[in-house]
Design a protein around this motif. Sequence first.
Motif, PDB file in Angstrom:
ATOM      1  N   THR A  58       6.161  20.385   0.434  1.00  0.00           N
ATOM      2  CA  THR A  58       6.254  20.038   1.926  1.00  0.00           C
ATOM      3  C   THR A  58       5.489  18.787   1.970  1.00  0.00           C
ATOM      4  OG1 THR A  58       6.017  22.314   2.454  1.00  0.00           O
ATOM      5  CG2 THR A  58       5.644  20.726   4.266  1.00  0.00           C
ATOM      6  N   MET A  68       5.440  16.506  -0.105  1.00  0.00           N
ATOM      7  CA  MET A  68       6.238  15.390  -0.742  1.00  0.00           C
ATOM      8  C   MET A  68       7.432  15.078   0.170  1.00  0.00           C
ATOM      9  SD  MET A  68       4.972  13.872  -3.265  1.00  0.00           S
ATOM     10  CE  MET A  68       3.279  14.238  -2.373  1.00  0.00           C
ATOM     11  N   SER A  69       8.084  16.200   0.586  1.00  0.00           N
ATOM     12  CA  SER A  69       9.076  16.116   1.471  1.00  0.00           C
ATOM     13  C   SER A  69       8.724  14.966   2.720  1.00  0.00           C
ATOM     14  CB  SER A  69       9.519  17.528   2.081  1.00  0.00           C
ATOM     15  OG  SER A  69      10.016  18.260   0.883  1.00  0.00           O
ATOM     16  N   PHE A 109       8.718  11.770   1.474  1.00  0.00           N
ATOM     17  CA  PHE A 109      10.046  11.362   1.238  1.00  0.00           C
ATOM     18  C   PHE A 109      11.089  11.285   2.333  1.00  0.00           C
ATOM     19  CE2 PHE A 109      14.070  11.350  -1.714  1.00  0.00           C
ATOM     20  CZ  PHE A 109      13.767  10.267  -2.118  1.00  0.00           C
ATOM     21  N   LEU A 111      11.968  13.961   4.637  1.00  0.00           N
ATOM     22  CA  LEU A 111      12.758  14.918   4.711  1.00  0.00           C
ATOM     23  C   LEU A 111      12.167  15.829   5.653  1.00  0.00           C
ATOM     24  CD1 LEU A 111      13.446  15.641   1.016  1.00  0.00           C
ATOM     25  CD2 LEU A 111      15.147  15.080   2.626  1.00  0.00           C
ATOM     26  N   TYR A 112      10.696  15.545   5.917  1.00  0.00           N
ATOM     27  CA  TYR A 112      10.299  16.535   7.120  1.00  0.00           C
ATOM     28  C   TYR A 112       9.396  15.321   7.965  1.00  0.00           C
ATOM     29  CZ  TYR A 112      11.556  21.007   5.426  1.00  0.00           C
ATOM     30  OH  TYR A 112      12.304  21.976   4.709  1.00  0.00           O
ATOM     31  N   PRO A 166      15.060   9.633   3.952  1.00  0.00           N
ATOM     32  CA  PRO A 166      14.943   8.975   2.665  1.00  0.00           C
ATOM     33  C   PRO A 166      15.495   7.641   2.564  1.00  0.00           C
ATOM     34  CG  PRO A 166      15.922  11.448   2.648  1.00  0.00           C
ATOM     35  CD  PRO A 166      15.966  10.980   3.912  1.00  0.00           C
ATOM     36  N   MET A 196      12.043   8.938  -6.248  1.00  0.00           N
ATOM     37  CA  MET A 196      11.972  10.293  -6.851  1.00  0.00           C
ATOM     38  C   MET A 196      12.878  10.791  -7.689  1.00  0.00           C
ATOM     39  SD  MET A 196      11.519  13.865  -4.826  1.00  0.00           S
ATOM     40  CE  MET A 196       9.758  13.611  -4.083  1.00  0.00           C
ATOM     41  N   ARG A 224      20.358  18.247   2.178  1.00  0.00           N
ATOM     42  CA  ARG A 224      19.133  18.709   2.350  1.00  0.00           C
ATOM     43  C   ARG A 224      18.664  19.226   1.281  1.00  0.00           C
ATOM     44  NH1 ARG A 224      19.532  22.581   6.039  1.00  0.00           N
ATOM     45  NH2 ARG A 224      20.071  20.986   7.518  1.00  0.00           N
ATOM     46  N   GLN A 227      17.751  17.089  -1.681  1.00  0.00           N
ATOM     47  CA  GLN A 227      16.600  16.267  -1.582  1.00  0.00           C
ATOM     48  C   GLN A 227      15.387  17.257  -1.512  1.00  0.00           C
ATOM     49  OE1 GLN A 227      17.858  14.316   1.807  1.00  0.00           O
ATOM     50  NE2 GLN A 227      18.625  12.417   0.770  1.00  0.00           N
ATOM     51  N   VAL A 228      15.326  18.097  -0.460  1.00  0.00           N
ATOM     52  CA  VAL A 228      14.286  18.821  -0.512  1.00  0.00           C
ATOM     53  C   VAL A 228      13.959  19.642  -1.712  1.00  0.00           C
ATOM     54  CG1 VAL A 228      13.487  21.113   0.643  1.00  0.00           C
ATOM     55  CG2 VAL A 228      14.790  19.404   2.047  1.00  0.00           C
ATOM     56  N   VAL A 254      13.262  18.237  -4.584  1.00  0.00           N
ATOM     57  CA  VAL A 254      12.046  17.454  -4.244  1.00  0.00           C
ATOM     58  C   VAL A 254      10.884  18.411  -4.816  1.00  0.00           C
ATOM     59  CG1 VAL A 254      10.291  16.579  -3.014  1.00  0.00           C
ATOM     60  CG2 VAL A 254      12.746  16.317  -2.522  1.00  0.00           C
ATOM     61  N   HIS A 255      10.749  19.509  -4.715  1.00  0.00           N
ATOM     62  CA  HIS A 255       9.886  20.627  -5.107  1.00  0.00           C
ATOM     63  C   HIS A 255      10.492  21.746  -4.817  1.00  0.00           C
ATOM     64  CE1 HIS A 255       8.540  17.025  -2.753  1.00  0.00           C
ATOM     65  NE2 HIS A 255       9.242  17.630  -2.106  1.00  0.00           N
ATOM     66  N   GLU A 285       8.446  24.301  -4.514  1.00  0.00           N
ATOM     67  CA  GLU A 285       7.575  25.639  -3.902  1.00  0.00           C
ATOM     68  C   GLU A 285       7.766  25.759  -2.587  1.00  0.00           C
ATOM     69  OE1 GLU A 285       3.624  24.031  -3.289  1.00  0.00           O
ATOM     70  OE2 GLU A 285       4.415  22.089  -3.455  1.00  0.00           O
ATOM     71  N   GLY A 286       7.563  25.041  -1.474  1.00  0.00           N
ATOM     72  CA  GLY A 286       7.425  25.567  -0.372  1.00  0.00           C
ATOM     73  C   GLY A 286       8.052  25.263   1.032  1.00  0.00           C
ATOM     74  N   ILE A 287       9.327  24.875   0.855  1.00  0.00           N
ATOM     75  CA  ILE A 287       9.769  24.781   2.077  1.00  0.00           C
ATOM     76  C   ILE A 287      10.731  25.524   2.551  1.00  0.00           C
ATOM     77  CG2 ILE A 287      10.583  22.750   3.314  1.00  0.00           C
ATOM     78  CD1 ILE A 287      10.640  21.365   0.344  1.00  0.00           C
TER      79      ILE A 287
END
Lengths: 507, 404
Positions: free
Chosen positions: A46, A48-49, A52, A54-55, A74, A84, B365, B368-369, B372-373, B375-377
Amino acid sequence: MNEYIIEMVGITKDFPGIRANDNITLRLKRGEIHALLGENGAGKSTLMSILFGLYRPDAGQILKDGRPVEVRDPNDANALGIGMVHQHFKLVHNFTALENIVLGVETTRNGALRMDQARTQVMALSEKYGLMIDPDAQIQDITVGMQQRVEILKMLYRENEILIFDEPTAVLTPQEIDELMDIMRGLAHEGKSILFINHKLAEIKQVADRCTVLRKGVLVGTVDVADTSVEDMAEMMVGRKISFGIDKQAADPGDVVLSVKGLSVAGRHDKRAVSDVSFDVRRGEIVCIAGIDGNGQSELVYALTGLMPVESGQITLNGADITHALIRKRNDAGLSHIPEDRHRYGLVLDYDLQQNLVLKKYHHEEMQHRSFIRVGSVRAHAERLIRQFDIRSAQGPDTIVRSMSGGNQQKAIVAREIDTDPEALIAVQPTRGLDVGAMIYVHEQLVRVRDQGKAILLISLELDEVFQLADRILVIYEGRIVAELDGKQATAQELGLYMAGSRKETA
Amino acid sequence: MIERVRKSLSSASASLIAILAGLLAGFVILLASNPSSALAGLATVLKGGWNGGIKGVGQMLYYATPIIMTGLSVGFAFKTGMFNIGASGQLMVGGLISIYVGATWTFLPGHLHWIVALLMGMLGGMCWGMIVGIFKALLNVNEVITAIMLNYIGMYGVNYVIKNSHLYNQLRNHTVDVAASAVIPKAGLDNIFYMMKGVYKDASSVNAGILIAILCAVLIYILLSKTTFGYELKACGFNRDASRYAGISEKKAIITSMAIAGALSGIAGALMYLAPSSGMHIDVEEILAPQGFNGIAVALLGLSNPIGIIFSGLFVAHISVGGSYLQSLKYMKEVVDIIIGLIIYFSAFSLLVRDVMKRIAGKRRAAQVVQVHREGIPPVEVIPDGAAPDAAPRDDTGQKEAQP
C-alpha cells in the motif's frame, strides 16, 4: 541540498474495514539502499502504491527534495524520477531487450523509429552498471535474471533517480542474487536511491543501509542495518521472538514409496531436460533436490506428476508402476503435488476458495453424491482447512482466489495437498513468496507430514530451505543427479560447487 | 444468499445499461430515416409484442424459443471457455433431422412422435457440435474456424439433402410438412395468447417449445452449478492447466461441452421446424440461420448465465416483434431490420466493450499495484474485512479468459 530525496510523512490509508497504513513516515536518503520489511499484509505494498501514484493517501504528504509533491498516477511518479521493478516483470516476450527498454519512450524522426541512438545509450548504461545485457536477444530466450536486468535498464533509460525493487530476489538463483546485490550497490554508489522490498533478512543484512519495518499497517521503526542483528529485525517484523530453525528429529526412513529408475524426459531443442535420473524416496524422510533453476527440476516434477510425458525409465508409487498413468489415477493413488507455478497449475483463480480446496477431491464420495456436489461438505471442508491452516481472505470460503494475496494462495495449496493424506508429497518451492511466519509454518507442516510416515520430495532453489528440511540432498545439474549428500553433513560450499556443475561425483 | 442476490442484481444492471445504449443507437437510426415518427417508433419498439395485444405477447414467446436455445448453446460454450459460433449450422442439421423424423417416422404413436423427432434433432446438433470439439481437442484446431466452416457445410449440406430426397416439395421450394403427430403441441398456451376477431379465435403461434426452452435453461443451470461435471467443465474454461493438474481430462471436457452446446442448438432447430403454423418445414434458402447468430447476442446479454439467457432471449424477441410493427409508421422493412439488428447487437457489444474496458483497466491496475507488491492492497472491488486484504496478480500466462 536536502539530505532526503523522498520523504513520505504521516501517510495514512484506509480501506473499507481496515487501516492499511497508519501514520507511516519513511525517509529515503540520496544514494542509500533502504529496505522495507514486513510480513504479508503489513502494508508495504500500500505504501509503495501511494508512492507510485496508484493510491491517494487519506492523510500525509510526499516530499521530493523537501518540497511537497502530488503523485496522482504512475506518470507523475515517472516524472518525479520514481521507477519500479515489479516482481512479475512487465516485458513483451517476443520483443528484444532493446525494444522493451525503449517501449513507450521511443525516439523517432518523421514517425520512423530511430533505434541506433537508443542503442548507444542503452549499451552505455548497461556497461556503466555492469548489467551486460544482449540488446538483441528476445525476452523469451533469456533467463529470469537477465529479464530483471532489462527491467532495471528500463528505469535507468528513463533517468529514474528513485528505484523501487519489489522482492527482486524471489525469482533468482543464489548466484543471480549475488550479482543483483552487486548491481544494487553499484547503482547506489552512482547516486541512485533504492527502496528494496523484501522479507529475506539475510539479504537485507547483506545489502541495505537502513531498514524500515512495518507491522499490521503501523511503523515499527527505521534502523541502521549495520547495528541491528537479523534476530532483532525479525522480532520487529513479527512482534515476537521467533526461532529460526525448526524442531526436527532425525529421520527414520521406512519402505520405499516413490521410486524413479532411469528416468529421461524430453526438453526443448532436441535436448533432454532430464536424463537417466534414478532415486528412491522412503517413508518418513524428506529428500531434497537442490539445484539452480532450469536444470531440469520442473520437467522432472512434471514427469512424476503426469503433466509431461516420460521418454524412458520407470516411476513406481508403492510398487505400482505409474510411469504412464493418468494424472487422476496418480492423484487418487496418493501422489500430492505443490506446484511451482501456483497460478498456472495450483489454482483456478476465478473459482472461490472452497472450490479450489476440493480441486483434487471433488469427485470423491465425501464431496459428491451421484455426481451432485455436496455443497455442505465442500463448505465444511473449506472452513476446516481455513481454520487449521490460517488461510486469510476477505470472505472466507466464498472469496474468489484471484483476490487473495500470494501468501494465502500458497497456504491454500499447501493445505489442500497435505490434507489429502498423501503417500508421497512432491513440494516444489513450497514457501515461495511467504513471509517468515508462514514459511516456518509450512516447514513445520512438512516435517509433521514426514513424521506421520509420508515420503516427501522437496524441490528447492533456496539453500536455507534445503539445509533446514532435507534428510538427504540430491543435486541436479543439467538434468542429471550429480551428487547425493547427507542433509546434516553437507556444507553450503560443497553443495554450491555441485550445483554449479564444477564438481561431480563419480557415481 | 443476500450477497448472491446483490451480485446478480449488479450484473443485471450492467445488462440494462447495455440495453439502454442499444436503444439509443436504434433511436439515432429512427431519427435519421424518418425524424417525424422517431419517438412514436421508439415507443413501438419498446412496446414489443404488446403492439399486438396478448396475441403479440404470444408471438414474442414464439420468437424467443429458438434464440433462448441458441443463446444457451453459446453461453454454455462460453462457460467452458469456448466460443461456439457454429450454432447456426448445428441448428440447421438438427432441424433437418427432426423434419426427416417428423415426416417419415409416422409409425410412432401420438405424442411419442414429436418427442422422438425433437430428440433426434438434438442428437443431430450434438454430432455437428461434437465435430468442432473433436477437432479442437485432438488436433488443436481453433473452434471458431471449424465452427464457421461447419456452418456453411451444414447449410449447403442440408439444402443438398433436401433437394435430392423425397422430402423436397419442388413447387414451394421447401421440405414437405411434418406429420400432424410430429408438431409440437400448443399445451393450452393458445388459450391464453389469442385475440378475438369477431367470433373467430385468432391464436398466436406460441407452443410448448417455450416451456421446453425454459426447462432446458434450468437443467443447464443445474448442470453447471450443482454437479461435478459442471465443476469440471467450468474449471477447464477458467484454467486448462490447473484442470489437468487436478486430473480432469481436458480433451473429454472440450468434446463433451461442444457436444452439449451442439445439442442445445439442435433442439433450437427442432423447436423451430416442428412448431405449429409457420414451422413444420424448412425453406431452401442460401442463408445461414440468423437464430444462430442472435444466440451470441442473447448469450452476451445474459452474461452466459442460463437463467439470464431466458430473460435476454425474451428481450431480443420483444424488440424484434416490436420492430416488425414499425412498418405501420412508414419505416421501410430494411430500415426496420437495421434498427432491430442495431439494438440487439449494440446491446450485446456494449456489454462486451464494458467488459474489455474493465479488463484493461483491471490489468493496468493489477500490472502496477499487484506487481508493485504482493502484500496488501485490495483491488477496488474487493472489500476486505480485517483479514489480509490482497491483490493478487492477474496471471496472463495461466488463466484463460472466458471468450470472446
